[in-house]
Design a protein around this motif. Structure first.
Motif, short mmCIF file in Angstrom:
data_model
loop_
_atom_site.label_atom_id
_atom_site.label_comp_id
_atom_site.label_asym_id
_atom_site.label_seq_id
_atom_site.Cartn_x
_atom_site.Cartn_y
_atom_site.Cartn_z
N PRO A 56 36.31 33.87 52.38
CA PRO A 56 35.15 32.96 52.25
C PRO A 56 35.60 31.51 52.37
CG PRO A 56 35.87 33.64 50.10
CD PRO A 56 36.78 34.35 51.09
N ALA A 57 34.65 30.61 52.17
CA ALA A 57 34.95 29.18 52.20
C ALA A 57 35.87 28.83 51.03
CB ALA A 57 33.67 28.36 52.13
N PRO A 58 36.68 27.80 51.18
CA PRO A 58 37.53 27.38 50.06
C PRO A 58 36.70 27.11 48.81
CG PRO A 58 38.18 26.26 52.07
CD PRO A 58 36.90 26.97 52.38
N GLY A 59 37.24 27.48 47.66
CA GLY A 59 36.54 27.26 46.41
C GLY A 59 37.09 28.14 45.31
N ARG A 60 36.35 28.21 44.22
CA ARG A 60 36.75 28.99 43.05
C ARG A 60 35.87 30.25 42.99
NH1 ARG A 60 39.40 25.89 39.08
NH2 ARG A 60 38.37 27.01 37.38
N TYR A 61 36.52 31.40 42.84
CA TYR A 61 35.83 32.68 42.85
C TYR A 61 36.31 33.55 41.69
CZ TYR A 61 34.38 31.47 47.59
OH TYR A 61 33.83 30.84 48.68
N VAL A 62 35.46 34.50 41.30
CA VAL A 62 35.83 35.51 40.31
C VAL A 62 36.07 36.81 41.06
CG1 VAL A 62 35.08 36.83 38.31
CG2 VAL A 62 34.49 34.41 38.50
N LEU A 63 37.29 37.35 40.91
CA LEU A 63 37.65 38.62 41.55
C LEU A 63 37.54 39.72 40.50
CD1 LEU A 63 38.85 39.94 44.18
CD2 LEU A 63 41.07 39.77 43.04
N SER A 64 36.63 40.68 40.74
CA SER A 64 36.41 41.78 39.83
C SER A 64 36.87 43.08 40.48
CB SER A 64 34.93 41.88 39.46
OG SER A 64 34.67 43.04 38.70
N VAL A 65 37.72 43.85 39.75
CA VAL A 65 38.23 45.13 40.25
C VAL A 65 37.83 46.22 39.27
CG1 VAL A 65 40.27 46.44 40.93
CG2 VAL A 65 40.17 43.98 41.35
N THR A 66 37.14 47.26 39.76
CA THR A 66 36.72 48.40 38.95
C THR A 66 37.36 49.67 39.50
OG1 THR A 66 34.59 47.33 38.55
CG2 THR A 66 34.75 49.69 38.04
N ASP A 67 38.18 50.35 38.66
CA ASP A 67 38.86 51.55 39.17
C ASP A 67 37.92 52.75 39.06
OD1 ASP A 67 38.82 52.46 36.57
OD2 ASP A 67 40.99 52.32 36.27
N PRO A 68 38.26 53.91 39.66
CA PRO A 68 37.35 55.07 39.67
C PRO A 68 36.97 55.56 38.27
CG PRO A 68 39.05 55.34 41.32
CD PRO A 68 39.43 54.14 40.52
N SER A 69 37.79 55.24 37.25
CA SER A 69 37.46 55.70 35.90
C SER A 69 36.49 54.77 35.20
CB SER A 69 38.74 55.84 35.07
OG SER A 69 39.32 54.56 34.84
N GLY A 70 36.20 53.62 35.80
CA GLY A 70 35.26 52.69 35.21
C GLY A 70 35.90 51.52 34.50
N LYS A 71 37.23 51.48 34.44
CA LYS A 71 37.90 50.34 33.83
C LYS A 71 37.86 49.15 34.80
CE LYS A 71 41.00 53.06 30.93
NZ LYS A 71 42.42 53.35 30.56
N THR A 72 37.74 47.94 34.23
CA THR A 72 37.59 46.75 35.07
C THR A 72 38.70 45.74 34.79
OG1 THR A 72 36.15 45.65 33.48
CG2 THR A 72 35.08 47.00 35.18
N HIS A 73 38.88 44.92 35.74
CA HIS A 73 39.82 43.79 35.62
C HIS A 73 39.17 42.60 36.30
CE1 HIS A 73 43.67 41.58 35.72
NE2 HIS A 73 43.21 41.14 36.88
N THR A 74 39.18 41.46 35.62
CA THR A 74 38.52 40.26 36.16
C THR A 74 39.47 39.08 36.09
OG1 THR A 74 36.40 41.08 35.32
CG2 THR A 74 36.49 38.77 36.03
N ARG A 75 39.47 38.28 37.11
CA ARG A 75 40.33 37.10 37.12
C ARG A 75 39.73 36.01 38.01
NH1 ARG A 75 45.87 38.46 39.86
NH2 ARG A 75 46.12 36.24 39.44
N LEU A 76 40.17 34.79 37.77
CA LEU A 76 39.74 33.65 38.58
C LEU A 76 40.69 33.47 39.75
CD1 LEU A 76 37.81 31.17 38.86
CD2 LEU A 76 39.51 29.86 37.57
N VAL A 77 40.12 33.30 40.93
CA VAL A 77 40.92 33.12 42.14
C VAL A 77 40.49 31.81 42.80
CG1 VAL A 77 41.50 34.05 44.41
CG2 VAL A 77 41.11 35.59 42.50
N VAL A 78 41.45 30.95 43.07
CA VAL A 78 41.20 29.69 43.77
C VAL A 78 41.72 29.84 45.19
CG1 VAL A 78 41.62 27.21 43.83
CG2 VAL A 78 41.43 28.39 41.63
N LEU A 79 40.85 29.58 46.14
CA LEU A 79 41.21 29.77 47.54
C LEU A 79 41.25 28.41 48.25
CD1 LEU A 79 38.94 32.86 48.32
CD2 LEU A 79 41.38 32.83 47.73
#
Length: 678
Positions: free
Chosen positions: A633-656
């Protein structure tokens, strides 16, 4: 003979004009415009009696010229890029002629104000003239020509003061208008018959909204600066004007950034070389104008003050002639430094010489010779600095936008001169001494002005050290293509104008012709690696570049969301623009791997959401091996959310901040890490 045949003969004659003649015409045109700006200054004390108006009313003869120039310069410069530089130059000169005769023959103050407004609209003559020189002269001739054209602003201003006083004494006040109009008429005829038209054009629509907002903003700013001392800096009117400028410029900036064909390309203007030079232009304009404003006042001051010399208006004006001659003499020196060491060196040297000149002027106040020596030194530095500015701009702006880029620089220089005029008036009125019931400016007032102008020059010097090192493709360097097969001996000798540039246009396209790609850039280099030209695509993905002749060139296309592509293109000689579309193949991707305890996770859902909380920008599912890909995407600040098949999630801030980014995610164990690969 038909009108069409006469026009064809005139254009044919212009194409055969020697470079020295084109340079002389452009230089005289710049001097004539500058004469018009200063021709009324020596007579300002006489105009209240002539027109039976107040001194405040008379000041509009200067203010209206300033305002019309501020409005016309960026607009005319942009129109010159779009519809022909020679055409818009002639229109500007014609308005100057009309304004001169209206002011001279009208016989009233209103006619004089209208005439001065029309004359001020010729302010774009210098930036448009510089662009014509760049487009039409042999490469090795450009440095001297641009130096002379740039210095013409100061030359005309220096010569205008004595000329106006002499004309007034011999022929009357009307002659100060119609003589300048006759000069402009002669230049207009010379341009028609002997100056070739540039073949480079900027296609598209004129930015009417941008022109309206910028015109309103600059009118408010310059009116507030020029009238602040008269109306009161804290008065409602002045504060309202500053507020109007702030609002209008705040509306103008995002409008220009969104426009595919803006009046002023802010992205190009934000490039470091152009940004630095434009910032320095305000400081140089301030420093330059102080020398012109204060010198004659200092020499005309009464002897009873103990530091004045009591010279007449004419005698004080004549003392400015050495400064004008020094600027003419400095033009070839500036060209030699630029061709040898680069325009950065010329710019730094010129600003430093100005600063040194003002340091001397702070102390050399007791003799006419000392004052004139300081004024001449400052004039030499001014000529060098002003000669370097358009060279740096033209080396970093697309060739088809050189008039608009130079027009913005000229406008910012005018902001500096206007600010200087207001500062000088305020200081001279604030630091005074009374003798025999009369009030005179104090010596400390002049010294304070010299200190401020010297500090402005010193700041410009320091700022210019931020310019990048000179490169071989500067606009005034010797012709990089003169050795190419087909270059004529006459062209290499500089006896004829070069052939018109070969224009290439095209569209940046997505894979499979799935539409055009806007906001991309196209850069062109010779096969020896020498940069030739570049352009930024409009909202339809279209670009236009100007090449020095037929041959093989390397085209490089870049976009923040696509992998860059390049191609060697054989460009032929043709009268019409050649169409060369450039196709991107692959998008830039945000990639990475999803792991748990070091093992890849397949089938994880990845969401990339803007930090502002909008809908997900992109989504993907991790493949075998845990790898994933998301369109960048365009440069900026984004939230990257990852959800595994069991339903557990991981969230982090990503600056591009840059493309080609890799973000690996570890769902368990140690805190995840980010690897940036550029």
């Amino acid at each position: 003979m038909s009108q069409q045949n006469r026009s064809i003969q005139a254009h044919s004659r212009a194409d055969r004009s020697p470079p020295w003649l084109v340079t002389a015409i452009m230089g005289l045109g710049g001097i004539t415009v500058s004469l018009e700006k200063t021709a009324v200054v020596p007579l300002l004390p006489e105009y209240p009696r002539i027109f039976q108006v107040s001194s405040d009313d008379v000041s509009w003869l200067v203010t209206v010229t300033l305002l019309s120039a501020a409005v016309a310069t960026p607009i005319v410069s942009r129109l010159a890029d779009m519809f022909g530089k020679k055409r818009m130059l002639m229109i500007s000169l014609a308005l100057m002629v009309a304004g001169g005769f209206i002011a001279a023959l009208g016989g009233s103050f209103a006619a004089a104000v209208i005439g001065r407004a029309l004359q001020g609209s010729a302010g774009a003559v210098i930036p448009v003239g510089i662009s014509i020189l760049r487009d039409t002269l042999p490469q090795r001739r450009i440095a001297g020509a641009v130096s002379l054209m740039s210095a013409s602003f100061g030359i005309g201003s220096a010569l205008g003061l004595p000329m106006a006083g002499l004309i007034y004494q011999k022929l009357g006040w009307e002659a100060t208008f119609w003589i300048v109009a006759l000069f402009a008429l002669a230049i207009l005829a010379a341009v028609y018959f002997f100056v070739p038209e540039s073949t480079l054009r900027t296609e598209g629509r004129f930015d009417y909204a941008g022109a309206l907002l910028l015109s309103g903003a600059m009118t408010a700013l310059l009116l507030a600066i020029s009238k602040g001392g008269v109306w009161g800096w804290t008065s409602d009117v002045i504060l309202g004007l500053f507020a109007a400028f702030t609002v209008l410029i705040a509306l103008w900036f995002p409008l220009e950034l969104r426009s595919g064909q803006p009046l002023v390309d802010l992205r190009t203007s934000a490039r470091r070389p152009i940004l630095v030079v434009n910032a320095a232009a305000v400081l140089v304009g301030f420093s330059m104008y102080a020398n012109m404003l204060v010198t004659t006042q200092q020499l005309q001051l009464s002897r009873v003050t103990g530091f004045g010399f009591g010279l007449s208006v004419l005698a004080a004006g004549l003392t400015m002639i050495p400064s004008g001659v020094a600027m003419v003499a400095a033009a070839p020196l500036s060209a030699r430094i630029t061709n040898t060491f680069g325009a950065k060196t010329t710019m730094i040297t010129g600003c430093a010489v100005m600063a040194a000149g003002y340091l001397g002027r702070t102390f050399l106040v007791s003799t006419v010779a000392g004052i004139l020596t300081g004024a001449v030194v400052i004039s030499v530095g001014t000529a060098m600095a002003m000669a370097a500015m358009p060279t740096i701009i033209m080396s970093n702006a697309p060739r088809r936008d050189t008039a608009a880029a130079n027009g913005l620089n000229t406008l910012l220089r005018s902001v500096g001169t206007s600010t200087c005029s207001a500062a000088v008036a305020t200081i001279l009125a604030s630091i005074t001494l009374g003798i025999g019931g009369r009030v005179f400016p104090g010596l400390d007032a002049f010294r304070l002005i010299f200190i401020l102008a010297g500090l402005a020059a010193a700041a410009a010097t320091a700022l210019c050290f931020l310019l990048p090192r000179a490169s071989r493709h500067e606009a005034t360097h010797p012709d990089l293509h003169s050795g190419r097969p087909g270059a004529s001996g006459e062209d290499m000798a500089g006896d004829r104008l070069p052939k018109p540039a070969v224009r290439v246009t095209g569209v940046l396209r997505a894979p499979g012709d799935r539409g055009s790609i806007d906001r991309g850039t196209v850069s062109v280099a010779d096969v020896d690696g020498t940069p030739v030209d570049w352009d930024r695509t409009d909202e339809h993905g279209k670009y236009t570049v100007a090449l020095p002749g037929p041959g093989r060139f390397v085209f490089v296309a870049a976009h923040r969301r696509w992998l860059p592509v390049s191609e060697v293109v054989q460009v032929r000689e043709a009268p019409a623009p050649q169409e060369i579309d450039i196709h991107f193949a692959n998008r830039l991707m945000l990639t990475g791997r999803v792991r748990r305890h070091g093992h890849p996770v397949t089938g994880a859902l990845i969401l990339l959401v803007p930090e502002s909380g909008e809908s997900p920008a992109f989504s993907a599912v991790s493949a075998r091996g845990g790898s994933y890909e998301l369109p960048l995407p365009a440069p900026g600040r984004y939230v990257l959310s990852v959800t595994d098949p069991s339903g557990k999630t991981h969230t982090r801030l990503v600056v591009l901040p840059s493309p080609d980014t890799v973000v690996d995610v570890e769902l368990c164990g140690e805190p995840p890490s980010t690897a940036l690969k550029v």
